[in-house]
Scaffold this active site. Sequence first.
Site, PDB file in Angstrom:
ATOM      1  N   HIS A 345       1.095  22.291   8.056  1.00 48.97           N
ATOM      2  CA  HIS A 345       1.909  21.819   8.809  1.00 48.97           C
ATOM      3  C   HIS A 345       2.027  20.267   8.618  1.00 48.97           C
ATOM      4  O   HIS A 345       3.056  19.793   8.405  1.00 48.97           O
ATOM      5  CB  HIS A 345       1.933  22.322  10.428  1.00 48.97           C
ATOM      6  CG  HIS A 345       3.706  22.058  10.938  1.00 48.97           C
ATOM      7  ND1 HIS A 345       3.843  20.750  12.008  1.00 48.97           N
ATOM      8  CD2 HIS A 345       4.688  22.706  10.797  1.00 48.97           C
ATOM      9  CE1 HIS A 345       4.976  21.022  12.128  1.00 48.97           C
ATOM     10  NE2 HIS A 345       5.701  22.126  11.388  1.00 48.97           N
ATOM     11  N   CYS A 346       0.966  19.552   8.906  1.00 46.11           N
ATOM     12  CA  CYS A 346       0.938  18.167   8.590  1.00 46.11           C
ATOM     13  C   CYS A 346       1.172  17.702   7.346  1.00 46.11           C
ATOM     14  O   CYS A 346       1.746  16.674   7.219  1.00 46.11           O
ATOM     15  CB  CYS A 346      -0.474  17.617   8.956  1.00 46.11           C
ATOM     16  SG  CYS A 346      -1.063  18.257  10.603  1.00 46.11           S
TER      17      CYS A 346
END
Length: 354
Positions: A345-346
């Site tokens: 996600h990052c």
Amino acid sequence: MSDLLTGSAATPKELGFTFPAEWHPHRATWLTFPHNDASWQGERLGKMRPQYLEFIKTISLGEQVGIVANDEKLKGYISEALDGVGVDLSKIEFVVKPTNDAWCRDHGPAFLINKNSGEKMIVDWGHNAWGGKYPPYDDDNRTPAAIAAHLGLPLTSPGIIMEGGAVEFNGAGSVLTSKSCLLNLNRNPHLNQGQIEEFLCNFYGVEQVLWVEGGIEGDDTDGHIDDTTRFVNEDTIVAAVEHDPHDDNYGILQTNLSMLKAMRLVNGKQLNIIELPMPKAVIIDDFRTPGSYANFLICNAGVIVPVFENPNDAVAIDILEKAFPDRKVIPLKATEIIWGQGSFHCLSQQEPLV
């Protein structure tokens, strides 16, 4: 590309724009390709690349993948590497510009959709590398404008620091965030909580801001929400929990859980809370990484979940499969990626389809 708000007192919210939930269909997912020692020093960069390429390949099964490449030489390397692992290169598009680091969730564009006209725009928040921890970051800070120019989309710049990993949306008026990050004096010391909430509401097009306390060990962002609490639908979240009372994450995640239980959404409903276990501590070379199953990416192909060859991998995947009954849950190994102190996600920022 233009500043949508030039000469106008209207905010994106007043103009009818909002940040859609991550499960809204994507046109593309954007990444900034890692190329230096910013997050993976020495041999670590080479070790994480196969996992990163597999991540790109998986996203590309359902949508375009936009890749910000530092220069033409790197673009050529990326194309060759992706072709080598069987990626359909017609699903890849490039923006070539200088970059500093790989965390596109935080320095990349925030895409908003106009609920009335269906138009799309970009919000270009300021980026200071998580409170000035990792200079230089000026090239990454220019990424939203470069992508807006590539896509021919209008953008606006609120003029404050904000990171995509610090905010989580249900697509129905609510945004979740953490006090330890957005109220940290290393971001916007001139703003109080109420003023920050006003920026979030006006420039993300939401109605309410919901606050948890903090984040997990090993997270150098001061507590990003995308490691602890994620929406899976408009009124349901998965909340990371630690069952070992002797673990350093136990107390803060219990505090977050208590705060989540007290929250009410815009419609007055309580959150449906699904507890998601943390992995057993993911320690590499005596370093506790911020391994978390909550750092998944919802994309068209499915829900890409980081796994760590960990005793809790199978338990977490089972919980997430039940939480996403209409989506394929795709576990991908992140054992090398997580050394950089972030995961799938990052690394990514979705662009909605309109």
